[in-house]
Design a protein around this motif. Structure first.
Motif, PDB file in Angstrom:
ATOM      1  N   LEU A  83       8.486  -4.511 -12.198  1.00 35.67           N
ATOM      2  CA  LEU A  83       7.371  -5.177 -11.518  1.00 35.67           C
ATOM      3  C   LEU A  83       7.818  -5.706 -10.160  1.00 35.67           C
ATOM      4  CD1 LEU A  83       4.374  -5.854 -12.185  1.00 35.67           C
ATOM      5  CD2 LEU A  83       5.153  -8.122 -12.865  1.00 35.67           C
ATOM      6  N   SER A  84       9.050  -6.212 -10.104  1.00 33.27           N
ATOM      7  CA  SER A  84       9.591  -6.728  -8.848  1.00 33.27           C
ATOM      8  C   SER A  84       9.739  -5.613  -7.821  1.00 33.27           C
ATOM      9  CB  SER A  84      10.946  -7.398  -9.102  1.00 33.27           C
ATOM     10  OG  SER A  84      11.537  -7.815  -7.896  1.00 33.27           O
ATOM     11  N   LYS A  85      10.343  -4.493  -8.219  1.00 37.32           N
ATOM     12  CA  LYS A  85      10.568  -3.387  -7.286  1.00 37.32           C
ATOM     13  C   LYS A  85       9.254  -2.780  -6.809  1.00 37.32           C
ATOM     14  CE  LYS A  85      15.204  -2.022  -8.835  1.00 37.32           C
ATOM     15  NZ  LYS A  85      15.848  -2.198  -7.526  1.00 37.32           N
ATOM     16  N   GLN A  86       8.241  -2.824  -7.652  1.00 38.85           N
ATOM     17  CA  GLN A  86       6.943  -2.246  -7.284  1.00 38.85           C
ATOM     18  C   GLN A  86       6.031  -3.272  -6.607  1.00 38.85           C
ATOM     19  OE1 GLN A  86       5.424  -0.466 -10.916  1.00 38.85           O
ATOM     20  NE2 GLN A  86       7.219   0.857 -11.124  1.00 38.85           N
ATOM     21  N   GLN A  87       6.553  -4.507  -6.395  1.00 43.85           N
ATOM     22  CA  GLN A  87       5.786  -5.586  -5.761  1.00 43.85           C
ATOM     23  C   GLN A  87       4.442  -5.780  -6.479  1.00 43.85           C
ATOM     24  OE1 GLN A  87       5.922  -5.580  -1.366  1.00 43.85           O
ATOM     25  NE2 GLN A  87       7.273  -3.802  -1.523  1.00 43.85           N
ATOM     26  N   LEU A  94       7.334   8.925   2.768  1.00 46.03           N
ATOM     27  CA  LEU A  94       7.636   7.878   1.790  1.00 46.03           C
ATOM     28  C   LEU A  94       9.077   7.984   1.310  1.00 46.03           C
ATOM     29  CD1 LEU A  94       4.358   7.753  -0.364  1.00 46.03           C
ATOM     30  CD2 LEU A  94       5.078   6.167   1.428  1.00 46.03           C
ATOM     31  N   LYS A  95       9.558   9.208   1.161  1.00 44.90           N
ATOM     32  CA  LYS A  95      10.948   9.402   0.749  1.00 44.90           C
ATOM     33  C   LYS A  95      11.903   8.861   1.808  1.00 44.90           C
ATOM     34  CE  LYS A  95      14.139  12.865  -1.094  1.00 44.90           C
ATOM     35  NZ  LYS A  95      14.311  14.303  -1.481  1.00 44.90           N
ATOM     36  N   LEU A  96      11.580   9.055   3.095  1.00 45.11           N
ATOM     37  CA  LEU A  96      12.391   8.506   4.175  1.00 45.11           C
ATOM     38  C   LEU A  96      12.364   6.980   4.189  1.00 45.11           C
ATOM     39  CD1 LEU A  96      11.471  10.990   7.067  1.00 45.11           C
ATOM     40  CD2 LEU A  96      13.632  10.855   5.803  1.00 45.11           C
ATOM     41  N   MET A  97      11.278   6.391   3.658  1.00 45.77           N
ATOM     42  CA  MET A  97      11.192   4.926   3.520  1.00 45.77           C
ATOM     43  C   MET A  97      11.902   4.429   2.259  1.00 45.77           C
ATOM     44  SD  MET A  97       7.164   4.255   4.349  1.00 45.77           S
ATOM     45  CE  MET A  97       6.305   5.180   5.615  1.00 45.77           C
ATOM     46  N   ASN A  98      12.475   5.372   1.509  1.00 41.12           N
ATOM     47  CA  ASN A  98      13.149   5.072   0.236  1.00 41.12           C
ATOM     48  C   ASN A  98      12.170   4.598  -0.834  1.00 41.12           C
ATOM     49  OD1 ASN A  98      15.543   5.208  -1.234  1.00 41.12           O
ATOM     50  ND2 ASN A  98      15.995   3.037  -0.950  1.00 41.12           N
ATOM     51  N   TYR A 109       0.834  -1.213   0.000  1.00 47.70           N
ATOM     52  CA  TYR A 109       0.000   0.000   0.000  1.00 47.70           C
ATOM     53  C   TYR A 109       0.859   1.250   0.000  1.00 47.70           C
ATOM     54  CZ  TYR A 109       0.417  -0.900   5.110  1.00 47.70           C
ATOM     55  OH  TYR A 109       0.855  -1.187   6.384  1.00 47.70           O
ATOM     56  N   TYR A 110       2.084   1.173   0.492  1.00 48.98           N
ATOM     57  CA  TYR A 110       2.964   2.338   0.454  1.00 48.98           C
ATOM     58  C   TYR A 110       3.388   2.667  -0.981  1.00 48.98           C
ATOM     59  CZ  TYR A 110       3.405   2.414   5.551  1.00 48.98           C
ATOM     60  OH  TYR A 110       3.152   2.510   6.901  1.00 48.98           O
ATOM     61  N   VAL A 111       3.702   1.646  -1.762  1.00 50.92           N
ATOM     62  CA  VAL A 111       4.042   1.866  -3.171  1.00 50.92           C
ATOM     63  C   VAL A 111       2.856   2.480  -3.905  1.00 50.92           C
ATOM     64  CG1 VAL A 111       4.550   0.705  -5.367  1.00 50.92           C
ATOM     65  CG2 VAL A 111       5.826   0.083  -3.296  1.00 50.92           C
ATOM     66  N   SER A 112       1.674   1.945  -3.664  1.00 52.96           N
ATOM     67  CA  SER A 112       0.477   2.465  -4.334  1.00 52.96           C
ATOM     68  C   SER A 112       0.157   3.880  -3.882  1.00 52.96           C
ATOM     69  CB  SER A 112      -0.715   1.543  -4.055  1.00 52.96           C
ATOM     70  OG  SER A 112      -0.469   0.251  -4.567  1.00 52.96           O
ATOM     71  N   LEU A 113       0.407   4.157  -2.613  1.00 51.80           N
ATOM     72  CA  LEU A 113       0.198   5.509  -2.106  1.00 51.80           C
ATOM     73  C   LEU A 113       1.139   6.489  -2.800  1.00 51.80           C
ATOM     74  CD1 LEU A 113      -1.460   7.069  -0.033  1.00 51.80           C
ATOM     75  CD2 LEU A 113       0.269   6.512   1.675  1.00 51.80           C
ATOM     76  N   LEU A 147      11.686   2.863  -7.608  1.00 53.82           N
ATOM     77  CA  LEU A 147      10.593   2.095  -8.209  1.00 53.82           C
ATOM     78  C   LEU A 147      10.755   1.916  -9.715  1.00 53.82           C
ATOM     79  CD1 LEU A 147       7.556   3.603  -6.272  1.00 53.82           C
ATOM     80  CD2 LEU A 147       8.705   1.416  -5.859  1.00 53.82           C
ATOM     81  N   PHE A 148      11.519   2.821 -10.354  1.00 57.00           N
ATOM     82  CA  PHE A 148      11.754   2.730 -11.794  1.00 57.00           C
ATOM     83  C   PHE A 148      13.259   2.617 -12.032  1.00 57.00           C
ATOM     84  CE2 PHE A 148       7.707   4.930 -11.495  1.00 57.00           C
ATOM     85  CZ  PHE A 148       6.944   4.298 -12.468  1.00 57.00           C
ATOM     86  N   PRO A 149      13.758   1.408 -12.293  1.00 62.62           N
ATOM     87  CA  PRO A 149      15.205   1.230 -12.493  1.00 62.62           C
ATOM     88  C   PRO A 149      15.706   2.031 -13.694  1.00 62.62           C
ATOM     89  CG  PRO A 149      14.074  -0.886 -12.263  1.00 62.62           C
ATOM     90  CD  PRO A 149      13.012   0.158 -12.424  1.00 62.62           C
ATOM     91  N   GLY A 150      16.922   2.532 -13.582  1.00 62.77           N
ATOM     92  CA  GLY A 150      17.526   3.225 -14.715  1.00 62.77           C
ATOM     93  C   GLY A 150      17.403   4.726 -14.617  1.00 62.77           C
ATOM     94  N   ILE A 151      17.894   5.371 -15.668  1.00 64.72           N
ATOM     95  CA  ILE A 151      17.955   6.831 -15.657  1.00 64.72           C
ATOM     96  C   ILE A 151      16.578   7.475 -15.745  1.00 64.72           C
ATOM     97  CG2 ILE A 151      18.200   7.079 -18.175  1.00 64.72           C
ATOM     98  CD1 ILE A 151      20.288   9.322 -17.550  1.00 64.72           C
ATOM     99  N   ASP A 152      15.581   6.762 -16.288  1.00 64.90           N
ATOM    100  CA  ASP A 152      14.244   7.350 -16.355  1.00 64.90           C
ATOM    101  C   ASP A 152      13.676   7.541 -14.942  1.00 64.90           C
ATOM    102  OD1 ASP A 152      14.138   4.591 -16.093  1.00 64.90           O
ATOM    103  OD2 ASP A 152      12.218   4.393 -17.125  1.00 64.90           O
ATOM    104  N   GLY A 153      13.893   6.553 -14.064  1.00 72.77           N
ATOM    105  CA  GLY A 153      13.437   6.690 -12.685  1.00 72.77           C
ATOM    106  C   GLY A 153      14.178   7.779 -11.940  1.00 72.77           C
TER     107      GLY A 153
END
Length: 298
Positions: free
Chosen positions: A193-197, A264-268, A118-122, A274-280
């Motif tokens: 998909l893995s990082k975003q669970q 959320l930023k403090l939770m990393n 729910y934190y990722v979705s938030l 959540l988005f691997p690479g330079i786009d994230g």
């Protein structure tokens, strides 16, 4: 059968529910009550749950009844050209894996992204929101239970395979089976998909909306979409949510977004993680607008 009909009718008012949080603490407490559900953040609370195929049909003024034909055309085109870009494309008959790839690269599919977190979705709910946002919460155990009951009533004779990727693939090949929503993970979990669970919610009846499919998963007697029941105290209604509610829409007023974003930023939990690479990393630079909490280290 009349008793079953009456029971389904009486419970139908609780299939879709909604709640507006009163603080960040209230929001956290609510999610603890439903922590074993799955979640999807949307930046505007007025938006319904729609697949990208549904949205594409609306944007192009296409008839929703034509979506299966459009989907078949999209899939065929992607499969024929994917070898230009993919070293190991899936087997042609593995529709779930193909649609997962199309979804991953931004194409229209019937797959709807959800997360176990729910934190990722938030985060996705508030990240680019200009107004009140929302987190849509699906009661996955209840949806599985009612979906299995519904399919048994439709002559399912082997309930062992229900809920499996194989079962889902068969439905995707057919395109227009009876309305149902199933939650499933593809076999190949790419890094994002893995990082975003993540996982997918998939409607079986391609000629109907996602929310219609979901409603009939729970109550196959009700042909109209149920009205959303507004909840005032989720602690007092925890059992009802668990046993009767398939979809809870949690509204997040704009006034709480910055406080939530900071935690959320403090939770990393950021675009960079959540988005691997330079786009994230590039997306994460929107965080630099918060001068009070930004680091002086470049």
């Amino acid at each position: 059968k009349s008793a079953l009909h009456l029971s389904a009718f009486l419970n139908s008012e609780n299939i879709f529910c909604e709640y507006t949080v009163t603080s960040w603490e209230d929001c956290r407490n609510l999610f603890k009550v439903i922590e074993d559900w799955v979640f999807r953040g949307q930046s505007n609370s007025d938006w319904s749950l729609q697949t990208t195929l549904e949205r594409g049909a609306s944007i192009n003024s296409s008839n929703i009844r034509d979506i299966p034909k459009i989907e078949k055309k999209i899939l065929d085109k992607f499969q024929r050209r994917a070898f230009h870009y993919l070293e190991r494309p899936p087997e042609k008959e593995n529709i779930l894996e193909w649609l997962s790839l199309i979804q991953h690269y931004g194409g229209p599919t019937r797959l709807l992204d959800f997360s176990y977190s729910y934190y990722v979705s938030l985060f996705f709910s508030i990240d680019q929101a200009l107004q009140e946002s929302a987190v849509y919460c699906l009661n996955k155990d209840f949806i599985y239970k009612k979906g299995l009951e519904t399919e048994k009533n439709r002559s399912l004779d082997n309930d062992v395979i229900f809920g499996s990727r194989e079962y889902c693939n068969n439905a995707l090949k057919e395109q227009t089976l009876s309305p149902l929503v199933m939650l499933v993970e593809p076999f190949h979990i790419h890094e994002r998909l893995s990082k975003q669970q993540g996982l997918f919610a998939i409607p079986f009846e391609g000629q109907q909306s996602f929310e219609y499919n979901l409603s009939l998963t729970i109550n196959s007697y009700q042909k109209a979409l149920p009205k959303s029941k507004k909840i005032k105290n989720y602690n007092e209604m925890a059992e009802m949510l668990k046993d009767e509610c398939a979809l809870l829409k949690v509204k997040i007023p704009k006034e709480f977004h910055n406080e939530i974003r900071k935690d959320l930023k403090l939770m990393n939990i950021t675009n960079e993680t959540l988005f691997p690479g330079i786009d994230g990393f590039s997306k994460s630079l929107f965080g630099e607008f918060d001068l009070k909490n930004s680091s002086n280290i470049v």
